[in-house]
Design a protein around this motif. Structure first.
Motif, PDB file in Angstrom:
ATOM      1  N   LEU A 359       0.699  -1.377   0.128  1.00 38.52           N
ATOM      2  CA  LEU A 359       0.139   0.075   0.288  1.00 38.52           C
ATOM      3  C   LEU A 359       0.929   1.142  -0.081  1.00 38.52           C
ATOM      4  O   LEU A 359       0.031   2.097  -0.623  1.00 38.52           O
ATOM      5  CB  LEU A 359      -0.067   0.135   1.274  1.00 38.52           C
ATOM      6  N   ARG A 360       1.728   1.403   0.293  1.00 38.25           N
ATOM      7  CA  ARG A 360       2.558   2.673   0.790  1.00 38.25           C
ATOM      8  C   ARG A 360       3.731   2.363  -0.645  1.00 38.25           C
ATOM      9  O   ARG A 360       4.490   3.655  -0.422  1.00 38.25           O
ATOM     10  CB  ARG A 360       3.469   2.147   2.000  1.00 38.25           C
ATOM     11  N   ILE A 394     -10.179   4.391  -6.745  1.00 36.34           N
ATOM     12  CA  ILE A 394     -10.275   4.225  -5.327  1.00 36.34           C
ATOM     13  C   ILE A 394     -10.156   3.359  -4.120  1.00 36.34           C
ATOM     14  O   ILE A 394     -10.020   3.961  -3.732  1.00 36.34           O
ATOM     15  CB  ILE A 394     -12.730   3.725  -6.034  1.00 36.34           C
ATOM     16  N   ILE A 395      -9.530   2.711  -4.807  1.00 36.15           N
ATOM     17  CA  ILE A 395      -9.166   0.855  -3.590  1.00 36.15           C
ATOM     18  C   ILE A 395      -7.635   2.199  -3.563  1.00 36.15           C
ATOM     19  O   ILE A 395      -7.299   2.035  -1.970  1.00 36.15           O
ATOM     20  CB  ILE A 395      -8.640  -0.209  -4.450  1.00 36.15           C
ATOM     21  N   ASP A 396      -7.135   3.025  -4.066  1.00 42.95           N
ATOM     22  CA  ASP A 396      -6.003   2.967  -4.156  1.00 42.95           C
ATOM     23  C   ASP A 396      -6.196   3.924  -2.517  1.00 42.95           C
ATOM     24  O   ASP A 396      -5.040   4.781  -1.304  1.00 42.95           O
ATOM     25  CB  ASP A 396      -5.125   3.226  -5.047  1.00 42.95           C
ATOM     26  N   ILE A 401      -6.017   6.028   2.891  1.00 37.96           N
ATOM     27  CA  ILE A 401      -7.072   6.524   4.218  1.00 37.96           C
ATOM     28  C   ILE A 401      -6.282   5.356   5.408  1.00 37.96           C
ATOM     29  O   ILE A 401      -6.157   5.835   6.211  1.00 37.96           O
ATOM     30  CB  ILE A 401      -8.524   6.999   3.787  1.00 37.96           C
ATOM     31  N   LEU A 402      -6.732   4.513   5.070  1.00 42.31           N
ATOM     32  CA  LEU A 402      -6.257   3.166   5.717  1.00 42.31           C
ATOM     33  C   LEU A 402      -4.542   3.481   6.313  1.00 42.31           C
ATOM     34  O   LEU A 402      -4.622   3.617   8.139  1.00 42.31           O
ATOM     35  CB  LEU A 402      -5.714   2.419   4.564  1.00 42.31           C
ATOM     36  N   LEU A 403      -3.914   3.685   5.493  1.00 46.93           N
ATOM     37  CA  LEU A 403      -1.889   4.484   5.807  1.00 46.93           C
ATOM     38  C   LEU A 403      -2.271   5.179   7.156  1.00 46.93           C
ATOM     39  O   LEU A 403      -1.549   5.709   7.804  1.00 46.93           O
ATOM     40  CB  LEU A 403      -1.090   4.267   4.986  1.00 46.93           C
ATOM     41  N   ARG A 404      -3.260   6.260   6.567  1.00 49.66           N
ATOM     42  CA  ARG A 404      -3.156   7.339   7.959  1.00 49.66           C
ATOM     43  C   ARG A 404      -3.818   7.455   9.234  1.00 49.66           C
ATOM     44  O   ARG A 404      -3.416   7.583  10.231  1.00 49.66           O
ATOM     45  CB  ARG A 404      -4.497   8.596   7.254  1.00 49.66           C
TER      46      ARG A 404
END
Length: 419
Positions: A359-360, A394-396, A401-404
């Motif tokens: 994700l990162r 959208i998934i990205d 948002i999840l990483l934040r």
């Protein structure tokens, strides 16, 4: 010496000037011939009718059927396409992505090419159809471990079955590839496919692509007919208590064989896809629209009493009772960002390191495109990279948002153990 033809017929040999004129006319005609169609290695013969314009790809949206195509008049059962002639079969032969195992590719080939030899409705699941598939060139008697259908799913114990779902559930195919790209490896193989088998109802052979999910023969179900979609019965409060750090879970407690890391994988996966049915089927984590099933079925009202809330589709395989199996992954691709369900992350203190690193990396979209390209039916029906990119964006965006969320709450990552 043999005579020349014109001497036998009494004709005079043509003059050199006449021969030159004929050659010039022939060259002129060749120059004015229409060019062959672009990008075509085998131009159509002159008698062939022009190809009809390609229909615009329908958007891939969970819970909503794709745009209906007007079926051609049916004069007889639609025939399955001959092996090796479908464009969608180009992808799974040599362009595999490293996150897809040999077993994944084998099952994907079976689902996309296998011949339908039997069918059965799945009770209480509407338009879902279970089909038995045989690989190209395989005869029914060649299937090892073939058993009779005396018990539900008995004919599927050899792993040669799939579930055909609704066209609106195509998002499950994207979910499968997301699962593999992130290294979670908990969802079942899925492909998009158009069917033409004589055994299937016309609604399944009308030309619309449908998702086909591999049927895992050893999924563990509770014997309770009212709760057979779980391997263990778990309430929301029990689940939250089980997630508390350093808390020892009694061996006889529900779902005690499932470690914390499994719930972390599930929470991450469900948040990116906004799948509410497992951890929050009552929609307690956001304000649902009146059309949501959780409102129509009056489930949302139970949010006032957490003791009544239960988890659904918590499944494991008998061969791996400590690993969750993710099913029914057609989440909400168009779920608005302001309504993202953070309740799915409640109680989760750490996430798998490899998935978070992906994700990162900023490569999530490109990796997904590389993976989805292997499913030619999905790729072509959705307009390729251009058609799929809005969904991947959208998934990205949810990934960022999840990483934040992970950073703001000082959450940690854990190293994935070998499968």
């Amino acid at each position: 010496m043999a005579q020349r033809p014109w001497r036998r017929t009494g004709m005079k040999p043509p003059a050199p000037a006449a021969v030159g004129v004929l050659l010039a006319l022939a060259l002129l005609a060749l120059i004015h011939l229409p060019p062959p169609p672009e990008h075509s290695l085998f131009p159509l013969p002159a008698s062939s009718p022009p190809a009809p314009p390609r229909e615009a790809a329908a958007p891939l949206a969970a819970g909503q059927a794709l745009r209906k195509r007007r079926p051609a008049p049916r004069t007889g059962p639609r025939q399955e396409q001959a092996p090796g002639r479908s464009r969608r079969r180009r992808g799974m032969e040599g362009d595999s992505a490293p996150w897809l195992s040999a077993d994944d590719l084998q099952k994907m080939r079976l689902l996309s090419r296998g011949r339908v030899v039997s069918k059965a409705r799945v009770p209480a699941h509407g338009q879902v159809m279970r089909v038995r598939l045989l690989a190209v060139g395989e005869a029914e008697g060649d299937a090892d471990g073939d058993v009779s259908a005396a018990s539900p799913g008995g004919e599927c114990q050899d792993g040669r079955c799939g579930l055909i779902k609704r066209p609106g559930d195509l998002y499950e195919v994207l979910a499968f590839h997301l699962d593999r790209v992130l290294g979670l490896n908990r969802s079942l193989p899925a492909v998009a496919r158009r069917f033409g088998s004589r055994l299937l109802p016309y609604s399944y052979t009308d030309g619309a692509p449908r998702p086909v999910i591999w049927w895992a023969p050893d999924l563990q179900h509770l014997e309770d007919a009212n709760n057979d979609q779980n391997s263990c019965a778990l309430g929301w409060l029990q689940y939250q208590e089980m997630l508390q750090p350093h808390r020892l879970v009694a061996r006889d407690a529900p779902c005690s064989s499932i470690p914390h890391s499994e719930w972390s994988r599930l929470a991450l996966f469900d948040f990116l896809l906004q799948v509410h049915d497992r951890l929050d089927r009552y929609c307690c984590g956001f304000q649902p629209d009146p059309s949501e099933p959780c409102v129509e079925e009056m489930l949302h009202e139970k949010c006032r009493n957490p003791a009544e809330l239960v988890l659904v589709h918590i499944l494991v395989r008998r061969s791996a009772p400590s690993r969750l199996v993710f099913i029914d992954n057609a989440g909400r691709p168009q779920h608005p960002e302001e309504k993202l369900n953070f309740r799915l992350l409640q109680g989760i203190e750490s996430f798998p390191e490899a998935a978070v690193a992906t994700l990162r990396s900023g490569r999530l979209q490109s990796l997904l495109l590389r993976s989805l390209r292997l499913d030619r039916e999905l790729w072509d029906s959705q307009g390729g990279a251009q058609g799929l990119s809005p969904l991947l964006q959208i998934i990205d965006r949810r990934a960022q948002i999840l990483l934040r969320h992970i950073q703001e709450h000082n959450l940690t990552v854990f190293e994935d153990s070998p499968p």
